[in-house]
Design a protein around this motif. Structure first.
Motif, short mmCIF file in Angstrom:
data_model
loop_
_atom_site.label_atom_id
_atom_site.label_comp_id
_atom_site.label_asym_id
_atom_site.label_seq_id
_atom_site.Cartn_x
_atom_site.Cartn_y
_atom_site.Cartn_z
N ALA A 1 -5.11 0.97 8.38
CA ALA A 1 -5.06 -0.59 8.44
C ALA A 1 -4.86 -0.70 10.03
O ALA A 1 -5.61 -1.90 10.54
CB ALA A 1 -4.18 -1.18 7.86
N PRO B 1 -0.03 7.54 2.62
CA PRO B 1 0.99 8.08 3.51
C PRO B 1 1.66 7.47 4.38
O PRO B 1 2.94 7.59 4.63
CB PRO B 1 0.03 9.31 4.18
CG PRO B 1 -1.45 9.05 3.99
CD PRO B 1 -1.47 8.07 2.80
N SER B 2 0.94 6.38 5.12
CA SER B 2 1.63 5.72 6.03
C SER B 2 2.79 4.84 5.50
O SER B 2 3.73 4.68 5.85
CB SER B 2 0.75 4.93 6.97
OG SER B 2 0.01 4.02 6.16
N PHE C 1 4.61 -2.10 -2.65
CA PHE C 1 3.83 -2.61 -3.85
C PHE C 1 2.44 -1.95 -3.67
O PHE C 1 1.72 -2.05 -2.57
CB PHE C 1 3.58 -4.10 -3.52
CG PHE C 1 4.89 -5.00 -3.82
CD1 PHE C 1 5.26 -5.21 -5.03
CD2 PHE C 1 5.52 -5.35 -2.80
CE1 PHE C 1 6.57 -6.01 -5.32
CE2 PHE C 1 6.73 -6.06 -2.66
CZ PHE C 1 7.21 -6.33 -4.03
N GLU C 2 2.05 -1.18 -4.74
CA GLU C 2 0.83 -0.47 -4.75
C GLU C 2 -0.10 -1.18 -6.00
O GLU C 2 0.40 -1.26 -7.09
CB GLU C 2 1.11 0.91 -5.00
CG GLU C 2 -0.06 1.86 -5.30
CD GLU C 2 -1.10 1.59 -4.42
OE1 GLU C 2 -1.16 1.87 -3.39
OE2 GLU C 2 -2.38 1.74 -4.79
N GLY D 1 -0.98 2.90 9.80
CA GLY D 1 -1.82 3.75 9.05
C GLY D 1 -3.31 3.39 9.38
O GLY D 1 -3.55 2.75 10.50
N GLY E 1 -2.54 6.83 -2.06
CA GLY E 1 -3.85 6.39 -1.53
C GLY E 1 -4.86 7.59 -1.46
O GLY E 1 -5.25 8.37 -2.52
N GLY F 1 0.99 -1.35 0.05
CA GLY F 1 0.15 -0.05 0.11
C GLY F 1 0.77 1.23 -0.07
O GLY F 1 1.70 1.43 0.89
N GLY F 2 0.51 2.12 -0.85
CA GLY F 2 1.47 3.30 -1.01
C GLY F 2 0.75 4.52 -0.88
O GLY F 2 0.77 5.69 -1.20
N PHE G 1 -4.12 14.05 8.99
CA PHE G 1 -3.21 13.07 8.46
C PHE G 1 -1.84 12.96 9.22
O PHE G 1 -0.88 12.21 8.89
CB PHE G 1 -2.65 13.52 6.92
CG PHE G 1 -3.55 12.92 5.78
CD1 PHE G 1 -4.64 13.45 5.55
CD2 PHE G 1 -3.53 11.74 5.42
CE1 PHE G 1 -5.91 13.12 4.82
CE2 PHE G 1 -4.26 11.22 4.33
CZ PHE G 1 -5.47 12.13 3.97
O1 48F Z 1 -5.78 4.17 2.22
P1 48F Z 1 -4.50 4.83 2.10
O2 48F Z 1 -3.98 6.17 1.78
O3 48F Z 1 -3.93 4.27 3.43
P2 48F Z 1 -3.12 4.88 4.82
O4 48F Z 1 -1.53 5.26 4.53
O5 48F Z 1 -3.77 6.30 4.67
C1 48F Z 1 -5.25 6.15 5.00
C2 48F Z 1 -5.69 7.97 4.66
O6 48F Z 1 -5.26 8.08 3.24
C3 48F Z 1 -7.08 8.22 4.85
C4 48F Z 1 -7.38 8.43 6.39
C5 48F Z 1 -6.66 9.43 7.15
O7 48F Z 1 -6.93 9.82 8.06
O8 48F Z 1 -8.06 7.62 6.84
O9 48F Z 1 -7.82 6.94 4.57
O10 48F Z 1 -3.62 4.18 5.80
O11 48F Z 1 -3.81 3.80 0.99
C6 48F Z 1 -3.74 2.64 1.02
C7 48F Z 1 -3.22 2.20 -0.24
O12 48F Z 1 -3.16 0.55 -0.30
C8 48F Z 1 -3.33 0.28 -1.69
C9 48F Z 1 -4.40 1.07 -1.89
O13 48F Z 1 -4.47 1.09 -3.45
C10 48F Z 1 -4.06 2.42 -1.55
O14 48F Z 1 -3.24 3.17 -2.58
N1 48F Z 1 -3.64 -1.13 -1.41
C11 48F Z 1 -5.01 -1.72 -0.74
N2 48F Z 1 -4.75 -3.14 -0.83
C12 48F Z 1 -3.55 -3.30 -1.54
C13 48F Z 1 -3.07 -2.25 -2.14
C14 48F Z 1 -3.28 -4.78 -2.17
N3 48F Z 1 -3.86 -5.87 -1.81
N4 48F Z 1 -2.20 -4.73 -2.74
C15 48F Z 1 -1.38 -3.58 -3.20
N5 48F Z 1 -2.01 -2.35 -2.72
#
Ligand code: 48F
Length: 259
Positions: free
Chosen positions: A226, A35-36, A54-55, A224, A62, A32-33, A240
């Motif tokens: 997750a 911010p975190s 890997f994104e 993040g 994201g 996942g690409g 963020f």
């Molecule tokens: O959702 P995302 O931005 O994750 P984060 O770093 O940040 C969360 C904030 O953007 C926001 C928030 C802030 O307060 O709540 O939602 O926790 O980025 C997650 C990335 O993971 C990729 C997805 O396309 C996204 O770019 N991703 C998800 N599942 C997969 C994946 C997978 N199975 N394989 C590869 N990439």
């Protein structure tokens, strides 16, 4: 100079294959690409670990690009402003303790600084499973082209080996979900299972995130959104700071563990 179309193709194929083979056995794999994941990758690469991200999508970043409801600004709190400064991302003070930054500048700078520090980013690749051996620790990732996933094509994936996996997949905590499905209620949570994201509450969500940023299963770490989804904490919307701090924290944990 006379351009040779085939030479251009060969340059791309050879260079990509070289990288791809080189990253089949690494220290840390980030899924996942957002911010975190990008911040974690930056600090791990800076500490000289061999780390790949890997994104699934074409673009990295994201949920950060769109700011809040497509107003492309993000807010960070005082405690995390130092991470914006570390990356050289500009911000304006708002009220007493809030800082506002341009989300496009944020994503592009995180991506640029992380790759320059040595993070290898593979976009357009989806993680569909993990590798486990006798110990049942997570020991690798199973990957496939996102186009295969989107086209629902019946094509077998490939596997890479890694000492640690970071689930940075945001709200869906996709890697932890795969592991839970395989091992049952054996996660490092109160219930042993994914506890599920709670309703929006920035104050509690941001604070809980730092505690939730940890190893959720042997070999599998969460950062993040997750992390809050796995440990049953609130979402926090377009603030963020926690995402940046959580990325830094998981990198610190792994640097300590793997050194
Ligand atoms: O959702 P995302 O931005 O994750 P984060 O770093 O940040 C969360 C904030 O953007 C926001 C928030 C802030 O307060 O709540 O939602 O926790 O980025 C997650 C990335 O993971 C990729 C997805 O396309 C996204 O770019 N991703 C998800 N599942 C997969 C994946 C997978 N199975 N394989 C590869 N990439």
């Amino acid at each position: 100079m006379e351009l040779d179309d085939v030479k251009i193709s060969r340059a791309i194929i050879e260079s990509f294959m070289e990288d791809f083979i080189d990253y089949t056995d690494i220290d840390v794999a980030i899924v996942g690409g957002g911010p975190s994941g990008l911040v974690a990758g930056y600090y791990l690469a800076k500490a000289d670990f061999k780390v790949a991200l890997f994104e699934r999508k074409l673009s990295i970043g994201g949920g950060m690009w769109g700011g809040g409801m497509m107003f492309n600004k993000i807010v960070v709190q005082e405690e995390s402003k130092r991470i914006l400064d570390e990356f050289g991302i500009g911000s304006q003070k708002y009220d007493d303790d809030y800082y506002v930054a341009d989300s496009v500048e944020c994503v592009s700078t995180l991506c640029s600084k992380a790759t320059q520090a040595g993070l290898k980013i593979f976009n357009l690749i989806s993680i569909e499973d993990v590798m486990m051996k006798e110990s049942k620790d997570v020991a690798g990732l199973v990957l496939n082209w996102s186009a295969v996933e989107m086209g629902r094509l019946h094509v077998d994936p490939l596997t890479i080996r890694t000492k640690a996996v970071i689930d940075a997949t945001g709200h869906d905590c996709e890697v932890v979900k795969v592991v839970e499905k395989k091992v049952g209620p054996k996660l490092n949570t109160e219930t042993g299972t994914i506890m599920g994201e709670k309703p929006m509450w920035a104050e509690v969500g941001e604070k809980a995130l730092m505690d939730n940023t940890k190893e959720a299963y042997p070999g599998l770490y969460v950062t993040g959104m997750a992390a809050n989804a796995v440990y049953g904490s609130p979402r926090m919307g377009p603030i963020f700071g926690g995402m940046l701090l959580s990325g830094e924290r998981i990198a610190e944990i792994l640097i300590e563990k793997l050194k």
